[in-house]
Design a protein around this motif. Structure first.
Motif, short mmCIF file in Angstrom:
data_model
loop_
_atom_site.label_atom_id
_atom_site.label_comp_id
_atom_site.label_asym_id
_atom_site.label_seq_id
_atom_site.Cartn_x
_atom_site.Cartn_y
_atom_site.Cartn_z
N GLY A 30 -35.97 -30.46 1.96
CA GLY A 30 -36.61 -31.62 1.64
C GLY A 30 -38.08 -31.12 2.26
N LEU A 31 -38.99 -32.04 1.98
CA LEU A 31 -40.35 -31.95 2.84
C LEU A 31 -40.60 -32.80 3.87
N VAL A 32 -41.12 -32.45 5.00
CA VAL A 32 -41.25 -33.34 6.11
C VAL A 32 -42.53 -33.17 6.39
N VAL A 33 -43.25 -34.51 6.61
CA VAL A 33 -44.70 -35.04 6.70
C VAL A 33 -44.99 -35.50 8.23
N PRO A 34 -46.24 -35.25 8.55
CA PRO A 34 -46.43 -36.17 9.93
C PRO A 34 -46.48 -37.71 9.69
N PRO A 35 -45.98 -38.32 10.71
CA PRO A 35 -45.83 -39.99 10.32
C PRO A 35 -47.56 -40.42 10.33
N ARG A 36 -47.36 -41.64 9.75
CA ARG A 36 -48.67 -42.28 9.54
C ARG A 36 -49.86 -41.80 8.83
N GLU A 37 -49.47 -40.76 8.09
CA GLU A 37 -50.73 -40.43 7.23
C GLU A 37 -50.31 -40.29 5.82
N PRO A 38 -50.81 -40.97 5.05
CA PRO A 38 -50.63 -41.20 3.60
C PRO A 38 -50.89 -40.00 2.72
N GLU A 39 -52.12 -39.15 3.25
CA GLU A 39 -52.33 -37.96 2.32
C GLU A 39 -51.54 -36.91 2.24
N PRO A 40 -50.88 -36.48 3.53
CA PRO A 40 -49.85 -35.47 3.31
C PRO A 40 -48.60 -35.82 2.67
N MET A 41 -48.17 -37.18 2.82
CA MET A 41 -47.08 -38.12 2.43
C MET A 41 -47.32 -37.70 0.71
N ALA A 42 -48.40 -38.17 0.34
CA ALA A 42 -48.83 -38.20 -1.21
C ALA A 42 -48.74 -36.73 -1.80
N ARG A 43 -49.17 -35.81 -1.04
CA ARG A 43 -49.21 -34.55 -1.55
C ARG A 43 -47.74 -33.84 -1.61
N ALA A 44 -46.91 -34.08 -0.42
CA ALA A 44 -45.52 -33.68 -0.62
C ALA A 44 -44.68 -34.33 -1.92
N ALA A 45 -45.09 -35.67 -2.15
CA ALA A 45 -44.44 -36.17 -3.19
C ALA A 45 -44.98 -35.88 -4.45
N LEU A 46 -46.13 -35.61 -4.68
CA LEU A 46 -46.45 -35.05 -5.91
C LEU A 46 -46.10 -33.51 -6.20
N GLU A 47 -46.10 -32.94 -5.12
CA GLU A 47 -45.65 -31.67 -5.26
C GLU A 47 -44.09 -31.41 -5.97
N LEU A 48 -43.29 -32.38 -5.40
CA LEU A 48 -41.87 -32.29 -5.92
C LEU A 48 -41.95 -33.11 -7.49
N LEU A 49 -42.68 -34.09 -7.53
CA LEU A 49 -42.62 -34.92 -8.64
C LEU A 49 -43.07 -33.91 -9.88
#
Lengths: 490, 507
Positions: A409-428
């Motif tokens: 799975g992908l692991v992103v830093p806490p409290r940061e929306p941008e990296p989380m969004a990037r990771a989700a988009l990557e997988l979607l």
């Protein structure tokens, strides 16, 4: 094989994470005889679990209620106690005297079993001792100018905390504390007096929780310093006396090593799930969906998740975010805030709070990706359950998350929306990678994080502790040998 | 939920350990380092981001007791070792916490001071309680001609012996009963308190009434005694359960009736009716309250919880007996002396009515002063830093409360003497005896309230025993009282100073 489980505020009197784990452990070993010493509130709590026949006894050590109204000791016994108490207080308040803590704690256990400890602690001479000690200029508490009210308050809390010392400790087998803190007290005594191997399992870090809990409590500084100092010394003594410390994830090791556990004595035993209860979830939903499961609570940081989703939706307009789970007590305001945030970001119907679900598996099945946005976690069950369901995950890098997820799975830093969004988009946008990750995740659970492995891990540890003399003081025979010798003599 | 337990059940606020930090330890947006302009010939040292963090977390760090406390906050706020390294250039969160702990000076802000005073006395409630303690006295006014004073039994006006014995028994019994019921109430078990009262109050009334009956007397006096025993039981129930207003309502007929008697001649049938109405009212209301107790409590009967200690109950009963005896001798000393020595000349100043009225009326104030003492002693705990200073402070409070009480009793005595028909102004010796009795009673009540049960009961019993024996041996009642109450007061007040000066008495 005989094991005494030492618990506080959990199995078998309460529900919750650790309680479920205890039940699984006991149910999973029908051939082991269990005794339970449970630190409880009133001592009148009903059992929350039906106990299997391998549980021979449940002893409660209540913390609350009025103190023992026995007579405080007098004469020489009183003087001996007061000297010990003075050293005990120093060991908590002054790092120079830290080595006295253990000696005095074990001495207190003798007082406690004679019914003298509570009356002695509550006596006027003990109060004077405390007031004299913590107003000494070289101690940090002096600057806070403790009042007599503080002294009474601190004495009261200390007296309650030490009540489990009066329980009869186990004389043989393994003493297994399922959390640090007060539950460990009978185990420490058993280890010190009867050379019973003491095993300490920590799913969370008890000491850290106490530090957090006391921040908002009604304590003046000196009271907080003394009580938390007691917990800190208790943790250090538990760490150094334990034959083995088994954290639920490697992340927790940091506190344990910091607290003085010899690194060789730490062995991580991961929690596990039953892969049959969380089978592969099957086909993904047709609409691109992010799903989240858990208790709605500020610690889960759903704000970041919603902000990240807003960024995802900007790229994939028909994407949806579904959040499953009830709201924690007192967190209703937080939930409303999240709903308002979603509205403010113009997300409309695409963000849904689904509330509690009957079958939690459905929550994982409902998403193409399962999200975890917490700012603090141990070794989250929701994550390994999602993995067992064969879903790819995007989660924040907290606690044991990285250990659990690995490469699946992908692991992103806490409290940061941008990296989380990037990771989700990557997988979607990459169904093949998603599918491969999901498959790998399920395999990873089956290989490393099954309930069976967890239980077998502890069975091996029990056997090992009962057979190996390495942690015993010099000249003391291990329990198993003594038992054999006794049988031979009979 | 499972997890670490609170050390005491009412510790802290609800949701206490679960409260989540929202500190924003990690800056929401990291500032990009600004590229140096041409003017920066010597690039400045970049500021340590820790300074800014220390500013942001100043309150938290100032209140921390150990670097662990700060580390726990940082971690609960999502700071990982990696971020400690990336954002703050420290190897891990522990190092970061240690530096913050060292950097920020302790300020000990602590929690907001607790404003609730557990011993805050409601003056109206004390007035109300004073009234319900004093009003039953009017019953004696109404019942005065039920005693045939011309006949004698045991040398006393006929019926008085029965009445006195029953009163003493009721007093002792109800004191013990109240101890048990209050004990259950303090364990938050109203159901058990109700059960103790349901069983104890009628039994006590029965014991007192049958004792009176056995001692014998005119039928009217015996009926009055039986009624009084019932009333005292019912009043105990209502007072313990905190229903003073209901008791006051029950006493209204007597108050009105007494006013009527004072103004006009009233036939005895009306007096009987008024007394009966008060009795039935009190008993009825007590039954109603007990019924509500039995049906309103959540705990099932007999769940094995341990009740108050029986030794404490015994001490409370004996204390009641002693106090009753002391008061009774203060009231009936001259009559008793006359019974023992019929030939002696009538004593001077034998009208003790105003003194007793003053004492009865002062009970509400006495209770208010008990609360004041406890309140002041509790606040002294929060301001003193050594046991010696605490002893001095509580000693002053004790002296002030006691002197205040004695002044009030004196004033009440003078006032009631003025109203009382044909009463002489009180003599110095009588006033001294009254004040010594009042001092002993108030101090004893204070010690009793603070859990010094046996010493208080013992001292009071000794004084009561001495006075009884001395009176029966034919001693002068006034002198007997001066010696008895004087000795009790002289012993009780210093004992109170020492015992109540101990910090642990006020936990």
């Amino acid at each position: 094989m005989r094991v005494t489980l030492l618990t506080e505020g959990t199995y078998p009197h309460a529900h919750g994470g650790v309680s479920v784990w205890c039940d699984q452990l006991v149910q999973g070993m029908p051939d082991v005889e269990f005794d339970i010493i449970a630190v409880t509130g009133t001592g009148a709590e009903p059992l929350a679990w039906e106990l299997p026949p391998q549980v021979r006894s449940v002893t409660t050590a209540p913390l609350w209620g009025p103190a023992d109204e026995g007579k405080p000791p007098r004469g020489r016994t009183l003087r001996r106690f007061l000297d010990a108490y003075e050293r005990f207080l120093h060991s908590i308040l002054d790092p120079v005297y830290a080595s006295h803590f253990a000696t005095e704690l074990y001495g207190f256990a003798d007082f406690a079993r004679r019914g003298l400890l509570s009356p002695a602690l509550r006596s006027e001479p003990a109060l004077r001792t405390l007031q004299q000690v913590w107003t000494r200029a070289y101690l940090s508490t002096a600057a806070a100018q403790p009042t007599l009210h503080d002294a009474l308050h601190a004495t009261d809390l200390l007296e309650h905390a030490l009540r489990p010392l009066s329980v009869e400790p186990p004389h043989d087998g393994v003493a297994h504390a399922v959390s640090g803190g007060l539950a460990a007290l009978p185990g420490l005594i058993a280890s010190q007096q009867f050379a019973v191997p003491f095993l300490l399992t920590e799913h969370g870090i008890y000491l850290r929780e106490r530090y957090l809990g006391y921040r908002t409590g009604p304590y003046r500084w000196p009271v907080k310093a003394l009580v938390l100092g007691f917990y800190r010394m208790l943790a250090e003594e538990s760490y150094s006396r334990a034959a083995l410390v088994t954290p639920g994830n490697r992340y927790n090791r940091r506190w344990e090593e910091r607290g003085g556990t010899p690194p060789d004595n730490i062995r991580t035993v991961y929690n596990g799930v039953d892969p049959d209860l969380f089978p592969a979830a099957g086909p993904e939903p047709s609409v691109p969906t992010l799903s989240w499961a858990g208790r709605v609570d500020p610690i889960k940081d759903l704000e970041t998740l919603i902000r990240a989703f807003a960024l995802v939706k900007a790229e994939i307009p028909d994407a949806r975010l579904r959040m499953f789970g009830g709201t924690a007590r007192g967190a209703e305001g937080y939930r409303d805030g999240c709903v308002a945030l979603a509205a403010e970001l113009g997300l409309g119907d695409s963000v849904v709070f689904e509330g509690r679900v009957e079958e939690i598996q459905d929550a994982y099945a409902a998403g193409n990706i399962v999200m975890l946005s917490s700012i603090s976690e141990g070794f989250p069950f929701t994550l390994i359950e999602a993995m067992s369901s064969g879903r790819a995950t995007v989660s924040t890098d907290v606690g044991g998350v990285r250990e659990a997820v690995g490469e699946t799975g992908l692991v992103v830093p806490p409290r940061e929306p941008e990296p989380m969004a990037r990771a989700a988009l990557e997988l979607l946008r990459d169904p093949a990678r998603r599918a491969a990750m999901g498959e790998a995740a399920r395999l990873r659970v089956i290989e490393q994080f099954t309930l069976r492995q967890n239980i077998d891990g502890f069975r091996n540890i029990y056997t090992e502790l009962l057979g190996e003399p390495r942690w015993l003081p010099h000249g003391v025979a291990p329990v198993a040998e003594r038992a054999t010798a006794a049988e031979g003599a009979a | 939920m499972s997890g670490p337990l609170r050390l005491v059940p009412d510790e802290g606020t609800p949701g206490w350990a679960e409260e989540t930090m929202r500190l924003r330890t990690i800056p929401q947006r990291r500032k990009r380092p600004r590229l140096g302009t041409a003017a920066d010939t010597y690039p400045e040292l970049s500021p340590d981001p820790l300074d800014e963090l220390a500013d942001r977390l100043a309150d938290l760090c100032a209140d921390a007791v150990h670097p662990y406390e700060i580390a726990a906050f940082l971690e609960s706020d999502g700071l990982t070792d990696e971020q400690a390294a990336l954002t703050y250039g420290r190897p891990d969160s522990f190092t970061l916490a240690e530096e913050l702990f060292a950097k920020v000076a302790r300020r000990y802000p602590g929690p907001a001071p607790v404003v609730t005073d557990p011993w805050r006395a409601d003056p109206w409630r004390c007035v109300l309680r004073g009234l319900v303690f004093a009003l039953p006295g009017l019953g004696y006014l109404l019942g005065a001609d039920l005693f045939a004073t011309q006949r004698e039994r045991f040398g006393l006006p006929s019926g008085m012996a029965a009445m006195a014995a029953a009163t003493l028994l009721s007093w002792a019994w109800n004191q013990a009963l109240a101890h048990r019921a209050y004990g259950w109430l303090s364990r938050a078990d109203r159901g058990a308190a109700g059960r103790a009262l349901t069983l104890g109050a009628p039994l006590g009334a029965l014991v007192a009434a049958s004792t009176g009956w056995l001692l014998g007397g005119p039928l009217a006096a015996l009926l009055f005694t039986i009624g009084q025993s019932g009333y005292l039981g019912a009043a105990t129930v209502l007072l313990v359960l905190g229903r003073e207003k209901l008791l006051l309502a029950a006493l209204t007929p007597s108050a009105l009736g007494a006013g009527l008697v004072y103004l006009v001649e009233v036939p005895s049938l009306v007096r009987w009716a008024v007394l009966l109405a008060t009795l039935l009212g009190a008993v009825g209301l007590a039954c109603w309250e007990l019924w509500r107790c039995a049906h309103g409590s959540e705990k099932p009967a007999g769940d094995g919880a341990e009740g108050p200690a029986w030794t404490g109950t015994a001490a409370a009963g004996l204390f009641g007996l002693a106090v009753g005896t002391l008061t009774m001798i203060a009231g009936l000393g001259a009559t008793l002396h006359h019974a023992v020595r019929p030939a002696a000349a009538p004593l001077d100043g034998s009208n003790t009515g105003p003194a007793l009225v003053a004492l009865t009326l002062s009970l509400g104030l006495a209770e208010w002063l008990l609360y004041r003492y406890r309140s002041l002693a509790t606040s002294a705990l929060g301001t003193t830093h050594s046991p010696g200073a605490f002893r001095r402070r509580t000693g002053l409070v004790l002296a002030a409360c006691l002197l205040g009480y004695l002044a009030a009793v004196t004033a009440l005595d003078l006032a009631s003497t003025l109203i009382w028909a044909h009463a002489h102004l009180i003599g110095a010796a009588q006033l001294a005896a009254l004040l010594l009795l009042a001092a002993a009673l108030w101090t004893a009540l204070l010690m009793q309230a603070l859990g010094v049960a046996w010493r208080t009961a013992g001292l009071c019993l000794a004084a009561a025993g001495f006075e009884s024996v001395a009176i029966l041996a034919g001693g002068d009642p006034l002198r007997v009282q001066l010696y008895g109450c004087g000795a009790a007061a002289v012993l009780l007040v210093p004992t109170a100073f020492f015992v109540l000066g101990r910090t642990t008495r006020h936990r």
